[in-house]
Motif scaffolding. Sequence first.
Motif, PDB file in Angstrom:
ATOM      1  N   MET A   1      41.923 134.578 -50.988  1.00 49.93           N
ATOM      2  CA  MET A   1      42.216 133.813 -49.777  1.00 49.93           C
ATOM      3  C   MET A   1      41.263 134.215 -48.658  1.00 49.93           C
ATOM      4  N   THR A  36      55.774 135.696 -45.710  1.00 45.61           N
ATOM      5  CA  THR A  36      54.926 135.352 -46.856  1.00 45.61           C
ATOM      6  C   THR A  36      53.456 135.326 -46.447  1.00 45.61           C
ATOM      7  N   GLN A  37      53.188 134.757 -45.275  1.00 48.43           N
ATOM      8  CA  GLN A  37      51.811 134.690 -44.795  1.00 48.43           C
ATOM      9  C   GLN A  37      51.243 136.089 -44.564  1.00 48.43           C
ATOM     10  N   ARG A  40      50.274 137.728 -47.815  1.00 50.63           N
ATOM     11  CA  ARG A  40      49.007 137.217 -48.338  1.00 50.63           C
ATOM     12  C   ARG A  40      47.806 137.762 -47.563  1.00 50.63           C
ATOM     13  N   GLN A  43      47.244 141.227 -48.742  1.00 49.91           N
ATOM     14  CA  GLN A  43      46.589 141.209 -50.055  1.00 49.91           C
ATOM     15  C   GLN A  43      45.102 140.898 -49.916  1.00 49.91           C
TER      16      GLN A  43
END
Length: 319
Positions: A1, A36-37, A40, A43
């Motif tokens: 991402m 959740t954002q 990510r 990560q």
Amino acid sequence: MELEVRHLRALCAIADTGSLHKAARQLGMSQPSLTTQLRRIEQAVGGQLFARERTGCRPTPLGRVALSRARPLVSEMRALISETKAAAARAAEGRQLRIGSTASRAIPGWLRRLRVHLPPGTETSLQMDVSANALLRMVADGQLDIAFVHEVEGSPLRLPEELRTRVLVRREPQFVFLAADHPAAAQSVVHLSDLADDRWMVDPTVDGEWDGLLRVLRAAGINPRVLHGDYLTASSLVATGEVVTVCQPTSRARPDMAVRPLHGDPLGVRLLVAARTERELDAVYGELEAAYWEAARQAPAYGEWLLRTGRAGDAAPAA
């Protein structure tokens, strides 16, 4: 991402609020979506950016590194968007000066002077708001060009980093409105103890106003009885003796209402003007300063206070 500006805004919001819940509300999204954002993002960068604790979210060492780079990028993007919007609006509407202000008796004189001193064809718009913080945010976002606001002592405003400010009055004392037949109105200066049995009316939507008044009253040993409402309603109730209320020193008395300074000037505000550039401040500041002190000269209680405190020279007409 790949990280995008919206991801950086999320990191800044979490750090500024110290809470995923508050940050999600500020960003206009649900807390699970923000969680959740964030996962990510962590990560993508390869490590934890915030430590989740019982008291909220605290940046980790890696988080502080990320925030040190994210904040200037978010600020620059915000400035780019706001300045582009402002330029587009001026191009579409012609020359326009968009002013925002909290309540002030200097406004009529300021607008009158601006009509004379601004370039021919300049249209001036005015937006009033009880929230100084909201007006400052509108200037930063390009929705307004100038904001004239007051900052209650002890309740600092949230000044966007990209704004330029100029202080008009470093400390303006706040006076009190009371019924003309109130026993304390017979005095030229009122002690808070003279109002200990009165009900106070305050507008809780005015940034910092209630907190500032409550601090002052409690410091004087007064546990106030309070009504909440706007200041138009407050004036009606003051006139009938139902309440007393804080007022600006430029306020003028009426046959049924008196304006008096408070002994020791326990409550003050700072008056300031904000814009995105120094040039925009230069274009309006002189006229505002003249208008403010004109209003001060027209308010007898303020004029007497200025003489008594040795500040009458502040209100002297410009040569």
